[in-house]
Scaffold this motif. Structure first.
Motif, PDB file in Angstrom:
ATOM      1  N   VAL A 427      86.617  -4.139  63.433  1.00 43.31           N
ATOM      2  CA  VAL A 427      86.446  -5.587  63.606  1.00 43.31           C
ATOM      3  C   VAL A 427      85.533  -6.147  62.529  1.00 43.31           C
ATOM      4  CG1 VAL A 427      85.373  -7.338  65.086  1.00 43.31           C
ATOM      5  CG2 VAL A 427      86.926  -5.653  66.081  1.00 43.31           C
ATOM      6  N   VAL A 428      84.423  -5.481  62.268  1.00 42.93           N
ATOM      7  CA  VAL A 428      83.474  -5.971  61.265  1.00 42.93           C
ATOM      8  C   VAL A 428      84.059  -5.885  59.863  1.00 42.93           C
ATOM      9  CG1 VAL A 428      81.263  -5.476  60.159  1.00 42.93           C
ATOM     10  CG2 VAL A 428      81.402  -5.565  62.640  1.00 42.93           C
ATOM     11  N   GLU A 429      84.720  -4.796  59.558  1.00 42.19           N
ATOM     12  CA  GLU A 429      85.244  -4.623  58.202  1.00 42.19           C
ATOM     13  C   GLU A 429      86.374  -5.604  57.895  1.00 42.19           C
ATOM     14  OE1 GLU A 429      83.789  -2.863  55.849  1.00 42.19           O
ATOM     15  OE2 GLU A 429      82.288  -2.492  57.408  1.00 42.19           O
ATOM     16  N   THR A 430      87.198  -5.897  58.874  1.00 46.54           N
ATOM     17  CA  THR A 430      88.331  -6.808  58.657  1.00 46.54           C
ATOM     18  C   THR A 430      87.991  -8.255  58.992  1.00 46.54           C
ATOM     19  OG1 THR A 430      89.175  -6.498  60.915  1.00 46.54           O
ATOM     20  CG2 THR A 430      89.954  -4.966  59.207  1.00 46.54           C
ATOM     21  N   GLY A 431      86.941  -8.458  59.809  1.00 45.16           N
ATOM     22  CA  GLY A 431      86.633  -9.795  60.303  1.00 45.16           C
ATOM     23  C   GLY A 431      87.628 -10.282  61.336  1.00 45.16           C
ATOM     24  N   ARG A 432      88.413  -9.386  61.883  1.00 48.65           N
ATOM     25  CA  ARG A 432      89.511  -9.724  62.783  1.00 48.65           C
ATOM     26  C   ARG A 432      89.200  -9.199  64.193  1.00 48.65           C
ATOM     27  NH1 ARG A 432      95.298 -10.456  62.186  1.00 48.65           N
ATOM     28  NH2 ARG A 432      96.508  -9.297  63.714  1.00 48.65           N
ATOM     29  N   THR A 433      88.971 -10.108  65.120  1.00 51.05           N
ATOM     30  CA  THR A 433      88.642  -9.744  66.485  1.00 51.05           C
ATOM     31  C   THR A 433      89.902  -9.539  67.324  1.00 51.05           C
ATOM     32  OG1 THR A 433      88.605 -12.036  67.237  1.00 51.05           O
ATOM     33  CG2 THR A 433      86.537 -11.131  66.354  1.00 51.05           C
ATOM     34  N   GLN A 434      89.695  -9.111  68.556  1.00 55.75           N
ATOM     35  CA  GLN A 434      90.812  -9.020  69.489  1.00 55.75           C
ATOM     36  C   GLN A 434      91.462 -10.396  69.676  1.00 55.75           C
ATOM     37  OE1 GLN A 434      91.668  -5.689  69.698  1.00 55.75           O
ATOM     38  NE2 GLN A 434      92.072  -6.120  71.841  1.00 55.75           N
TER      39      GLN A 434
END
Length: 459
Positions: A427-434
């Motif tokens: 999540v942190v590396e991509t900036g993409r949450t659930q």
């Protein structure tokens, strides 16, 4: 929420000091620190994705009865209705209970390692999932009901919920949404002393909005995108100001067990449990109860069981009982349910990581912490903070947790506990949450049909 079980009566409380001693008795040596993971999930009828009623051949009552018959968990009943199951003698058992709208909750046993937590969770999902499939019931893990209106949801047959349902609308606009349409995962953590409790409480409170951003998983309301990363967290902002929030007093000088007791004494009560019945005293203070001045029960004084009950009706972002409850995360899929206990164990159960986390939050003002909490439901990891974003703070937080888990060195089958953090690192590396993932699916392959979510996200 807790389920009261009848047992031996506790003695009447004579003084405020006994309430302080009750909390202080939670202090344990480090060798006895445990991790307790609780999670909630929404049940749905597989045939039409509708909410599951309590009664009927394919309802929640039938599910609990079948689970009892298959796995011999002890039933807990209220007015003849099964409302919970317990497995107190099981090493990885715990209890299963019902939230107001039928959300099914596993309150896990206090366990030593994340590996044991994983075994417990897999056992639970296998058992309850197997029973549910026979009844045509599925489960999804999200922070907020993605489809159903308040009017569609059933009320579980627990008198404490009827009392709360009456009282909640008097103290906030979203209390009923909180009761019926939210679901969470939380972790219970131990402390070694009053000073240790205060340090962990402060770290937990200050970083809870970052956790909310990492676990954001509630982007839909009544079948449509709602504009939030964590709508569950937004609902809590307008639920009941008397018993929710960031506890700014916890960062003031003199914080300790006594200060928390004084806070809890003035939080309005919901009920008193006597002779197998819940008595509505909503709005009265425990301070008045301690003095024998409850209008509904004149002259009656509380027992320690009443105090324990009352503490369960306080809902700050971190709750103190005989342990600390970290309460800021949306419910989610298996890997995220595993990630939360790993995150907090890595941060709080290693001295180096805890000291570093305390240093990270040092100097944050009450206004800054509150602003972060107010913005995170909508902005998530993009929430600005001191010239950075929560995504950057989350990266630093995860590094501390990973280091703490490595130093804990609790290996299981050749692996340490850091593997449970993989979903958060992604999540942190991509900036993409659930929430981002679900929204992309909704706008893409699901074609704007929320019913596709129930197929894609079933646990």
């Amino acid at each position: 929420m807790s389920t009261r079980v009848n047992g031996p009566k506790s003695p009447v409380i004579e003084s405020r000091n006994e309430l302080v001693a009750y909390l202080e008795a939670g202090s344990k040596p480090e060798s006895e620190w445990r991790i307790g993971t609780e999670h909630e999930k929404f049940g749905f009828n597989v045939k039409d994705n509708s909410p599951v009623p309590y009664g009927g051949k394919h309802g929640i009552q039938a599910l609990l009865e079948m689970h009892h018959n298959c796995y011999c968990w002890d039933p807990v009943r209220e007015d003849g209705n099964i409302i919970a199951l317990s497995c107190t003698d099981c090493p990885i058992g715990g209890s299963i209970s019902l939230e107001p709208g039928g959300q099914l909750e596993l309150s896990g046993a206090p366990l030593k390692t994340i590996h044991e937590t994983e075994k417990e969770l897999r056992q639970h999902l296998s058992q309850v999932g197997g029973v549910a499939r026979q009844l045509g019931i599925g489960f999804i893990g999200l922070g907020f009901s993605p489809k159903w209106t308040l009017q569609e949801l059933p009320l579980m047959p627990k008198e404490r919920y009827r009392i709360m349902k009456r009282y909640m609308p008097t103290r906030g606009k979203r209390g009923l949404d909180m009761m019926f349409r939210t679901a969470t995962v939380q972790v219970n953590m131990d402390f070694g002393s009053e000073a240790d409790m205060v340090k962990k409480l402060r770290v937990g409170l200050a970083l809870q909005p970052v956790v909310t951003a990492l676990f954001a998983n509630s982007p839909f309301t009544e079948g449509k995108p709602n504009g939030f990363q964590s709508y569950r967290a937004e609902v809590w902002r307008d639920t009941d100001p008397d018993r929710t929030g960031m506890l700014p007093f916890a960062f003031e000088g003199g914080m300790g067990f006594e200060r928390y007791v004084d806070y809890a004494l003035d939080v309005p009560m919901y009920f008193v449990y006597r002779n197998g019945r819940y008595i509505d005293v909503a709005g009265s203070s425990f301070r008045d109860f301690l003095a024998g001045k409850l209008e509904a029960l004149p002259g009656m004084k509380p027992t320690m069981e009443d105090w324990a009950d009352h503490l369960t009706t306080l809902f700050p972002e971190v709750r103190l009982k005989k342990f600390l409850e970290m309460r800021g995360a949306d419910a989610g899929p298996f890997d995220f349910l595993m990630a939360l206990p790993a995150l907090w164990a890595g941060l709080l159960y290693d001295k180096t990581s805890l000291d570093a986390a305390a240093g990270l939050i040092a100097g944050w003002t009450a206004e800054e912490r509150q602003t972060m909490r107010d913005q995170v439901p909508r902005l998530g990891l993009k929430t600005p903070f001191r010239g950075r974003t929560l995504r950057e703070i989350a990266r630093e937080m995860l590094a501390l947790a990973e280091g703490g888990l490595l130093r804990r060195a609790r290996n299981g089958e050749g692996e340490d506990e850091t593997g449970a953090l993989k979903s958060l690192i992604e999540v942190v590396e991509t900036g993409r949450t659930q929430s981002d993932r679900l929204l992309a699916a909704y706008e893409g392959p699901w074609g704007g049909d929320i019913n596709q979510l129930f197929k894609a996200e079933a646990m």
